[in-house]
Design an enzyme around this catalytic site. Sequence first.
Site, short mmCIF file in Angstrom:
data_model
loop_
_atom_site.label_atom_id
_atom_site.label_comp_id
_atom_site.label_asym_id
_atom_site.label_seq_id
_atom_site.Cartn_x
_atom_site.Cartn_y
_atom_site.Cartn_z
CE LYS A 42 -6.80 -11.12 35.02
NZ LYS A 42 -6.12 -12.35 35.50
CG ASN A 78 -2.49 -12.14 35.57
OD1 ASN A 78 -3.59 -11.62 35.77
ND2 ASN A 78 -2.35 -13.28 34.92
CG HIS A 133 -8.91 -12.81 30.97
ND1 HIS A 133 -8.56 -14.10 31.27
CD2 HIS A 133 -9.81 -12.89 29.95
CE1 HIS A 133 -9.23 -14.93 30.48
NE2 HIS A 133 -10.00 -14.22 29.68
CD GLU A 190 -12.66 -15.73 28.09
OE1 GLU A 190 -12.13 -16.73 28.60
OE2 GLU A 190 -12.01 -14.82 27.55
CE1 TYR A 239 -10.24 -15.92 34.89
CE2 TYR A 239 -11.23 -14.33 36.38
CZ TYR A 239 -10.32 -14.64 35.39
OH TYR A 239 -9.49 -13.67 34.87
P1 CMP Z 1 -6.16 -15.24 33.59
O1 CMP Z 1 -5.43 -15.21 32.31
O2 CMP Z 1 -7.25 -14.25 33.79
O3 CMP Z 1 -6.75 -16.71 33.84
C1 CMP Z 1 -6.90 -17.30 35.11
C2 CMP Z 1 -6.32 -16.47 36.20
O4 CMP Z 1 -6.02 -17.19 37.39
C3 CMP Z 1 -4.95 -15.93 35.78
O5 CMP Z 1 -5.08 -14.99 34.78
C4 CMP Z 1 -4.42 -15.45 37.10
O6 CMP Z 1 -5.03 -14.22 37.52
C5 CMP Z 1 -4.90 -16.58 38.00
N1 CMP Z 1 -3.85 -17.61 38.15
C6 CMP Z 1 -3.38 -18.44 37.23
N2 CMP Z 1 -2.45 -19.27 37.74
C7 CMP Z 1 -2.34 -18.95 39.04
C8 CMP Z 1 -1.56 -19.44 40.11
N3 CMP Z 1 -0.69 -20.44 39.93
N4 CMP Z 1 -1.72 -18.87 41.31
C9 CMP Z 1 -2.60 -17.86 41.50
N5 CMP Z 1 -3.40 -17.35 40.51
C10 CMP Z 1 -3.26 -17.88 39.29
#
Ligand code: CMP
Length: 139
Positions: A11, A114, A117, A128, A51
Amino acid sequence: MTANITFTIIKPDAVQSNFTGKIIDKILDAGFRIKAMKYLHLSEKQAAEFYEIHKNRPFYNDLIKYMSGGPIVAAVLEKENAVESYRNLIGATDPQKAEPGTIRNLFAKSIEANAVHGSDSNENAAIESSFFFSKLEMF
Ligand code: CMP
């Protein structure tokens, strides 16, 4: 039979912090084969489409801005039991809860930023992967 591919994104926060090489090393060291990989910058429209599954979540708009805010690396990975194996390698969505040594524990900044993904099912891995790559690009 367990499907053997998963899909990942390194990311914007991780690319911006120059963690791309370290994350790819962790992926290869864990025994994954890279079937396809590309470096690109999503538009807001493309991030919103990718998303869409989260469109009713309170964090959706911020997530779209963040995911289109800088370049990413998208990849299709192959290994036996790839989806579960990769989710174990990356750790929990919230890096505060990710096990020591996992990619998110080592490289993520927050629950949103984070680092990576990872697909949550074989079905989503296929959907995906085909969002980013044609059949010809996956070998
Ligand atoms: P990902 O696994 O890519 O799937 C959805 C994404 O939304 C997740 O990683 C985070 O980047 C984001 N995400 C999920 N939960 C939260 C949250 N509670 N607050 C903000 N971002 C979130």
